[in-house]
Design a protein around this motif. Structure first.
Motif, PDB file in Angstrom:
ATOM      1  N   GLU A  73      51.191  43.319  43.021  1.00  0.00           N
ATOM      2  CA  GLU A  73      51.891  44.579  43.267  1.00  0.00           C
ATOM      3  C   GLU A  73      51.027  45.772  42.858  1.00  0.00           C
ATOM      4  OE1 GLU A  73      56.573  43.171  42.748  1.00  0.00           O
ATOM      5  OE2 GLU A  73      55.565  44.310  41.167  1.00  0.00           O
ATOM      6  N   GLU A  74      50.264  45.627  41.801  1.00  0.00           N
ATOM      7  CA  GLU A  74      49.362  46.700  41.370  1.00  0.00           C
ATOM      8  C   GLU A  74      48.308  46.972  42.445  1.00  0.00           C
ATOM      9  OE1 GLU A  74      47.763  45.493  37.629  1.00  0.00           O
ATOM     10  OE2 GLU A  74      49.668  45.697  36.554  1.00  0.00           O
ATOM     11  N   TRP A  75      47.841  45.920  43.076  1.00  0.00           N
ATOM     12  CA  TRP A  75      46.883  46.092  44.186  1.00  0.00           C
ATOM     13  C   TRP A  75      47.552  46.779  45.366  1.00  0.00           C
ATOM     14  CZ3 TRP A  75      46.596  43.206  49.006  1.00  0.00           C
ATOM     15  CH2 TRP A  75      45.461  43.502  49.763  1.00  0.00           C
ATOM     16  N   PHE A  76      48.800  46.410  45.649  1.00  0.00           N
ATOM     17  CA  PHE A  76      49.559  47.085  46.711  1.00  0.00           C
ATOM     18  C   PHE A  76      49.662  48.588  46.418  1.00  0.00           C
ATOM     19  CE2 PHE A  76      52.221  43.029  47.739  1.00  0.00           C
ATOM     20  CZ  PHE A  76      51.216  42.584  48.574  1.00  0.00           C
ATOM     21  N   ILE A  77      50.064  48.915  45.189  1.00  0.00           N
ATOM     22  CA  ILE A  77      50.260  50.319  44.813  1.00  0.00           C
ATOM     23  C   ILE A  77      48.949  51.098  44.932  1.00  0.00           C
ATOM     24  CG2 ILE A  77      50.837  51.853  42.885  1.00  0.00           C
ATOM     25  CD1 ILE A  77      52.822  49.663  41.949  1.00  0.00           C
ATOM     26  N   ALA A  78      47.846  50.471  44.533  1.00  0.00           N
ATOM     27  CA  ALA A  78      46.536  51.127  44.635  1.00  0.00           C
ATOM     28  C   ALA A  78      46.167  51.401  46.084  1.00  0.00           C
ATOM     29  CB  ALA A  78      45.469  50.258  43.969  1.00  0.00           C
ATOM     30  N   ASN A  79      46.762  50.641  47.018  1.00  0.00           N
ATOM     31  CA  ASN A  79      46.496  50.828  48.443  1.00  0.00           C
ATOM     32  C   ASN A  79      47.632  51.577  49.142  1.00  0.00           C
ATOM     33  OD1 ASN A  79      43.918  49.220  49.560  1.00  0.00           O
ATOM     34  ND2 ASN A  79      44.771  48.117  47.808  1.00  0.00           N
TER      35      ASN A  79
END
Length: 378
Positions: A115-121
């Protein structure tokens, strides 16, 4: 007894390929009792996400031990009232945790890291799919991670036999050009939730075997038939194989006896189960759409055509279709009830505060009749 610090990092193909392949072979797919599906990714652990616009795989380690994996992909889709509203969504799949290390928060840690990777994108929503009866998965995502129910599609599975299905002489079949199929999908299905904006890339992918339309013989396709139906076919067997494990003895005996009877007495119409105990591939039917009073019959004819196409493949053992839970097309798609899943659960979570209100409206809105399931996420 300590196990060291949990480390979650990006998948490294040079270092992790063999380890993940071995890990995946040991992990069953699905919560079914006594019957498990095992995957063979053919030497490419990220094969299920490789065709997505943006993708990532994470691995979890305790010491030098690989204890979990997860995959994710990102795409742009229509939401709520397309084509005016668009959203970037992240899809979660392939979550696996070693049976020796479960109930230690590894699964939730992997999801949160993804989810952190999603948010960063700049992703608006994260979503995932699981069987409705998979209590462990539902507890993790819904109870612990605040995901909410979004859709309950139906997964229909039909075995492929070497017998050719009869195609009605009253139906005309036409293979559509990619440009034509793309235009029709954008016109008739872009009003569905999560319709992929890059539909053209899906249809042009080498795994997409084509798009076919069916309409009454004697009518003109260019003149808008009174009834018509269309669907596309994706060759998932080129990406990974499946194998059945721990099947009941009765199932194994039926498989062998039905083949023997079919050879000795071919006129007996005994359903023959393919050999699921060795790795096999499958075709995935997507983009099912129909219009008109005879469209149900036309959908069935198209499915029979796909069956005949699959029967010529040595590798394809089943045909899988996923449609919306309220889509009556499921009544016309051949399938075996014992192999199918009547309610596949999709769950969703807003990753931005301003999207939380729209999420409530999105999940409370009655699902549209048609559902476009992205074959890249199978």
């Amino acid at each position: 007894m300590g196990y060291g610090e949990l480390i979650i990092r990006s998948y490294d193909p040079q270092y992790d390929r063999t380890r993940v392949e071995d890990f995946e072979r040991k992990c069953e797919v699905g919560p079914a009792k006594r019957v498990f599906l095992f995957t063979d990714t053919l030497g490419d652990p990220i094969c299920r996400i490789r065709n997505s616009p943006i993708y990532k795989m994470l691995v979890a380690e305790l010491g030098n031990q690989l204890v979990g994996v997860i995959q994710g992909s990102i795409k742009l889709v229509t939401v709520h009232k397309p084509p005016n509203d668009l959203a970037k969504v992240g899809y979660i799949l392939g979550l696996r945790v070693s049976s020796l290390y479960r109930r230690r928060g590894i699964g939730s840690s992997l999801v949160i890291k993804l989810e952190e990777w999603f948010i960063a994108n700049d992703v608006d929503y994260a979503y995932m799919a699981t069987e409705k009866d998979n209590k462990a998965s539902v507890k993790l995502f819904v109870d612990r991670l605040s995901y909410v129910k979004f859709q309950t599609p139906t997964i229909l599975v039909n075995p492929v036999s070497h017998r050719m299905s009869r195609i009605s002489s009253n139906v005309e079949l036409a293979k559509l050009k990619v440009e034509e199929a793309e235009a029709i999908y954008r016109k008739f299905m872009s009003s569905t939730e999560f319709f992929p904006i890059d539909i053209g890339n899906i249809l042009r992918n080498k795994l997409s075997l084509g798009t076919w339309a069916a309409y009454p013989r004697g009518e003109s396709w260019s003149g808008v038939p009174s009834s018509w139906a269309m669907l596309s076919v994706w060759n998932s067997g080129e990406l990974f194989k499946l194998r059945l494990g721990n099947a009941p003895l009765s199932c194994l005996m039926y498989t062998k006896s039905s083949r023997l009877i079919e050879k000795l007495v071919p006129c007996v119409k005994l359903p023959c189960i393919p050999d699921f105990f060795r790795p096999f591939g499958f075709y995935f039917i997507y983009g099912v759409y129909r219009e008109g009073p005879l469209s149900g019959k036309l959908v069935r004819t198209l499915c029979r055509f796909v069956h005949n196409m699959a029967s010529k493949s040595k590798d394809c053992k089943v045909i899988v279709t996923e449609v919306g839970g309220s889509d009556t097309s499921r009544l016309h798609i051949p399938h075996w009830k014992s192999l199918s899943c009547p309610e596949d659960l999709w769950c969703i979570k807003a990753l931005k505060n301003e999207k939380k209100n729209s999420l409530h409206e999105l999940t409370k809105t009655p699902p549209t009749r048609a559902l476009f399931v992205d074959p890249r996420e199978v």
